[in-house]
Design a protein around this motif. Structure first.
Motif, PDB file in Angstrom:
ATOM      1  N   LEU A 433     -14.770  55.698  -7.225  1.00 43.59           N
ATOM      2  CA  LEU A 433     -14.379  54.693  -8.209  1.00 43.59           C
ATOM      3  C   LEU A 433     -15.007  53.342  -7.876  1.00 43.59           C
ATOM      4  N   ILE A 434     -14.870  52.947  -6.611  1.00 44.78           N
ATOM      5  CA  ILE A 434     -15.439  51.666  -6.189  1.00 44.78           C
ATOM      6  C   ILE A 434     -16.951  51.679  -6.329  1.00 44.78           C
ATOM      7  N   ALA A 435     -17.587  52.786  -5.954  1.00 47.32           N
ATOM      8  CA  ALA A 435     -19.042  52.885  -6.035  1.00 47.32           C
ATOM      9  C   ALA A 435     -19.525  52.842  -7.480  1.00 47.32           C
ATOM     10  N   GLN A 436     -18.767  53.484  -8.369  1.00 46.26           N
ATOM     11  CA  GLN A 436     -19.166  53.495  -9.773  1.00 46.26           C
ATOM     12  C   GLN A 436     -19.059  52.100 -10.385  1.00 46.26           C
ATOM     13  N   GLU A 437     -17.975  51.388 -10.086  1.00 46.13           N
ATOM     14  CA  GLU A 437     -17.834  50.023 -10.596  1.00 46.13           C
ATOM     15  C   GLU A 437     -18.914  49.110 -10.030  1.00 46.13           C
ATOM     16  N   ASN A 438     -19.232  49.296  -8.743  1.00 41.11           N
ATOM     17  CA  ASN A 438     -20.284  48.491  -8.130  1.00 41.11           C
ATOM     18  C   ASN A 438     -21.638  48.763  -8.762  1.00 41.11           C
ATOM     19  N   ALA A 439     -21.886  50.025  -9.105  1.00 38.40           N
ATOM     20  CA  ALA A 439     -23.152  50.373  -9.753  1.00 38.40           C
ATOM     21  C   ALA A 439     -23.276  49.721 -11.123  1.00 38.40           C
ATOM     22  N   VAL A 440     -22.169  49.709 -11.878  1.00 35.99           N
ATOM     23  CA  VAL A 440     -22.197  49.060 -13.192  1.00 35.99           C
ATOM     24  C   VAL A 440     -22.410  47.560 -13.047  1.00 35.99           C
ATOM     25  N   ASP A 441     -21.714  46.938 -12.088  1.00 37.73           N
ATOM     26  CA  ASP A 441     -21.892  45.507 -11.849  1.00 37.73           C
ATOM     27  C   ASP A 441     -23.330  45.186 -11.479  1.00 37.73           C
ATOM     28  N   SER A 442     -23.928  46.023 -10.644  1.00 36.87           N
ATOM     29  CA  SER A 442     -25.313  45.793 -10.232  1.00 36.87           C
ATOM     30  C   SER A 442     -26.277  45.965 -11.403  1.00 36.87           C
ATOM     31  N   THR A 443     -25.985  46.927 -12.275  1.00 37.34           N
ATOM     32  CA  THR A 443     -26.832  47.122 -13.459  1.00 37.34           C
ATOM     33  C   THR A 443     -26.775  45.911 -14.374  1.00 37.34           C
ATOM     34  N   ILE A 444     -25.569  45.391 -14.571  1.00 34.04           N
ATOM     35  CA  ILE A 444     -25.412  44.199 -15.409  1.00 34.04           C
ATOM     36  C   ILE A 444     -26.127  43.016 -14.768  1.00 34.04           C
ATOM     37  N   SER A 445     -25.954  42.827 -13.467  1.00 30.00           N
ATOM     38  CA  SER A 445     -26.595  41.703 -12.772  1.00 30.00           C
ATOM     39  C   SER A 445     -28.110  41.812 -12.829  1.00 30.00           C
ATOM     40  N   SER A 446     -28.625  43.025 -12.730  1.00 30.36           N
ATOM     41  CA  SER A 446     -30.072  43.213 -12.799  1.00 30.36           C
ATOM     42  C   SER A 446     -30.599  42.847 -14.186  1.00 30.36           C
ATOM     43  N   LEU A 447     -29.858  43.248 -15.223  1.00 28.36           N
ATOM     44  CA  LEU A 447     -30.265  42.901 -16.586  1.00 28.36           C
ATOM     45  C   LEU A 447     -30.213  41.392 -16.802  1.00 28.36           C
ATOM     46  N   LEU A 448     -29.163  40.749 -16.309  1.00 30.66           N
ATOM     47  CA  LEU A 448     -29.047  39.298 -16.457  1.00 30.66           C
ATOM     48  C   LEU A 448     -30.123  38.573 -15.660  1.00 30.66           C
ATOM     49  N   ALA A 449     -30.546  39.149 -14.526  1.00 32.49           N
ATOM     50  CA  ALA A 449     -31.630  38.546 -13.744  1.00 32.49           C
ATOM     51  C   ALA A 449     -32.942  38.571 -14.522  1.00 32.49           C
ATOM     52  N   LYS A 450     -33.164  39.626 -15.293  1.00 32.03           N
ATOM     53  CA  LYS A 450     -34.373  39.693 -16.122  1.00 32.03           C
ATOM     54  C   LYS A 450     -34.317  38.645 -17.240  1.00 32.03           C
ATOM     55  N   VAL A 451     -33.144  38.500 -17.837  1.00 29.87           N
ATOM     56  CA  VAL A 451     -32.986  37.463 -18.866  1.00 29.87           C
ATOM     57  C   VAL A 451     -33.204  36.090 -18.248  1.00 29.87           C
ATOM     58  N   ASN A 452     -32.685  35.891 -17.044  1.00 36.78           N
ATOM     59  CA  ASN A 452     -32.844  34.610 -16.365  1.00 36.78           C
ATOM     60  C   ASN A 452     -34.311  34.315 -16.067  1.00 36.78           C
ATOM     61  N   ALA A 453     -35.093  35.342 -15.750  1.00 39.10           N
ATOM     62  CA  ALA A 453     -36.526  35.143 -15.505  1.00 39.10           C
ATOM     63  C   ALA A 453     -37.234  34.692 -16.777  1.00 39.10           C
ATOM     64  N   TYR A 454     -36.915  35.332 -17.889  1.00 36.05           N
ATOM     65  CA  TYR A 454     -37.508  34.889 -19.162  1.00 36.05           C
ATOM     66  C   TYR A 454     -37.052  33.471 -19.509  1.00 36.05           C
ATOM     67  N   GLN A 455     -35.813  33.139 -19.158  1.00 37.90           N
ATOM     68  CA  GLN A 455     -35.323  31.794 -19.434  1.00 37.90           C
ATOM     69  C   GLN A 455     -36.076  30.760 -18.603  1.00 37.90           C
ATOM     70  N   SER A 456     -36.446  31.102 -17.375  1.00 41.09           N
ATOM     71  CA  SER A 456     -37.184  30.171 -16.518  1.00 41.09           C
ATOM     72  C   SER A 456     -38.638  30.061 -16.938  1.00 41.09           C
ATOM     73  N   PHE A 457     -39.266  31.181 -17.272  1.00 44.38           N
ATOM     74  CA  PHE A 457     -40.666  31.179 -17.714  1.00 44.38           C
ATOM     75  C   PHE A 457     -40.682  31.081 -19.245  1.00 44.38           C
ATOM     76  N   ASN A 458     -40.253  29.934 -19.746  1.00 41.21           N
ATOM     77  CA  ASN A 458     -39.957  29.823 -21.173  1.00 41.21           C
ATOM     78  C   ASN A 458     -41.003  29.074 -21.978  1.00 41.21           C
ATOM     79  N   GLY A 459     -42.041  28.533 -21.335  1.00 42.54           N
ATOM     80  CA  GLY A 459     -42.946  27.626 -22.033  1.00 42.54           C
ATOM     81  C   GLY A 459     -43.643  28.213 -23.234  1.00 42.54           C
ATOM     82  N   ARG A 460     -44.138  29.439 -23.127  1.00 33.21           N
ATOM     83  CA  ARG A 460     -44.935  30.012 -24.203  1.00 33.21           C
ATOM     84  C   ARG A 460     -44.046  30.581 -25.306  1.00 33.21           C
TER      85      ARG A 460
END
Length: 469
Positions: A433-460
């Motif tokens: 149970l703990i591992a499954q919740e941690n995996a979902v949290d990590s998946t969400i964080s990874s997706l948000l990190a990609k959005v954050n990268a696009y937000q930082s490299f936003n000039g074009r």
């Protein structure tokens, strides 16, 4: 592992070249923004490396998630967001002020037409007149030009502020949508665990009644059930918080906003791809806005310096005067042209203080510009480091879940064969149970990190977005 570096030894050379441009432009009324942007582009190319992310163009990057619902939310937010509308109206005001300053190049004045009739005793008199008065301020020393350039820079700075808000709106909508879908996924996992624990409690209760199992196993299972049930209100609040964020961004009541289940985006093959990473940093609106603020302060400083010089203007007057008639018959013409030189010699101390104050403001705008450039580069570098680290964490979390799930299946089989007590099976269930919740949290964080990268490299992509709205 992504290799990122910030060449700190190049910073003094960059700042020195920017300062040289600023000094040379002291006689001009505005900063050469094109030359400045080229300097920033070259500096960024030396300061940060993101070759591994070079790929297709990042325009409309959120389309890669393949969600028509998300695309509609972004479009609605860009069209309806109140902060954006406010900033766009302020931009229109700044553009209007450019016309106000440019009008100073033209002669100023007005037309006066009048008629009067008066009497004294038995004597009545009538008189009519029509006059045109003009005053033309000659911009021989460039003070008006400096003020026009300052107004232009202010408008450009406000245009960059609009672009900054567009970036924030798009990124926040994507993050809010991804967070909502992640909370849906976590809610489903918790509900599945609650269902499994309730089934176990039914079996254990029957075994306790029959004397086969003890109440320790039952109480431990009941405790785990309450632990999972306590998570439901928190998940419900998190979902409502996401909806509230999205409703504010899209300017609509939370109650009228409904988000469909699209948890598939969490497993979407969504990768960061940038056509020109260095340019994506150099064209960031926060850098451009700081540059235009610097240019505006420099232009105002030039205008304050020009105020020390004499003002040269032409005053003109032309008109007709009719005596004895309220009409314009039998008129007399009159006109006058008078060149004027006005030099506020007695106001020199105040003008000198005003010039010095504006020069300090110009220097302050320049140092702020330097800080913004450095901060933008560091933020972009951190976003890439965060992206790499979150990808690693997500991979390890998924592996942890797989091992924990295998261990639970093994424990379940061993318990059914009587090889281990129920408490060990319960512990294995808790681990998965703990591992499954941690995996979902990590998946969400990874997706948000990609959005954050696009937000930082936003000039074009933000420029492309501004051109289409």
């Amino acid at each position: 592992m992504t290799k990122l570096h910030l060449n700190k030894f190049k910073m003094p050379a960059f700042l020195g070249s920017v300062l040289a441009i600023a000094v040379l432009s002291g006689c001009a009324s505005k900063i050469d923004t094109a030359a400045e942007q080229q300097q920033v582009n070259e500096f960024v190319a030396q300061a940060i490396s993101a070759e591994q992310y070079v790929g297709e163009d990042e325009q409309n990057w959120w389309y890669k998630l393949g969600s028509a619902q998300l695309n509609q939310l972004v479009s609605k937010a860009l069209a309806n967001n109140y902060d954006l509308q406010t900033s766009q109206l302020v931009l229109k005001s700044a553009l209007a002020r450019i016309g106000e300053q440019q009008a100073q190049y033209l002669p100023q004045g007005g037309v006066e037409v009048g008629a009067k009739r008066s009497g004294l005793g038995d004597t009545n008199s009538r008189q009519s007149s029509a006059n045109v008065a003009l005053d033309w301020q000659l911009d021989l020393f460039g003070r008006i030009t400096a003020l026009v350039d300052a107004a232009n820079s202010q408008a450009m700075s406000q245009a960059e502020q609009v672009r900054l808000l567009q970036i924030e709106v798009v990124s926040s909508v994507v993050k809010g949508f991804a967070s909502y879908q992640g909370n849906l996924q976590k809610q489903q996992i918790i509900e599945m665990q609650i269902e499994a624990l309730e089934q176990s409690i039914q079996v254990l209760q029957a075994q306790v009644d029959e004397g086969v199992a003890n109440e320790l196993d039952l109480n431990r299972t009941m405790a785990q059930l309450r632990q999972q049930q306590a998570l439901i209100p928190a998940i419900e609040y998190a979902k409502f918080r996401d909806l509230s964020t999205l409703s504010v961004l899209s300017a609509q009541p939370t109650q009228s906003l409904s988000i469909d289940d699209e948890r598939a985006i969490l497993s979407k093959a969504f990768q960061v791809s940038l056509a020109k990473p260095n340019q994506a940093i150099a064209l960031r609106p926060d850098i451009s806005r700081a540059l235009y603020n610097f240019s505006q302060a420099n232009s105002l400083s030039v205008a304050a310096s020009k105020a020390l010089l004499p003002d040269i203007s032409l005053s003109g007057f032309a008109g007709v005067l009719s005596l004895g008639s309220n009409g314009f018959s039998d008129t007399q013409q009159q006109w006058q042209v008078a060149p004027q030189v006005q030099w506020s010699l007695l106001s020199y101390p105040a003008l000198l203080a005003q010039r010095d104050a504006q020069q300090f403001l110009s220097q302050a705008a320049y140092t702020d510009y330097q800080q913004v450039v450095l901060k933008a580069i560091n933020e972009s570098e951190l976003s890439l480091q965060y992206l790499v680290n979150q990808a690693q964490q997500s991979r390890f979390a998924e592996q942890r879940y797989q091992f924990a799930n295998n261990a639970f299946l093994q424990a379940q089989a061993m318990y059914e064969e009587g090889q281990i007590p129920y408490l060990e099976l319960l512990d294995a269930r808790q681990d998965v149970l703990i591992a499954q919740e941690n995996a979902v949290d990590s998946t969400i964080s990874s997706l948000l990190a990609k959005v954050n990268a696009y937000q930082s490299f936003n000039g074009r992509w933000s420029y492309a977005l501004s051109n289409t709205n």
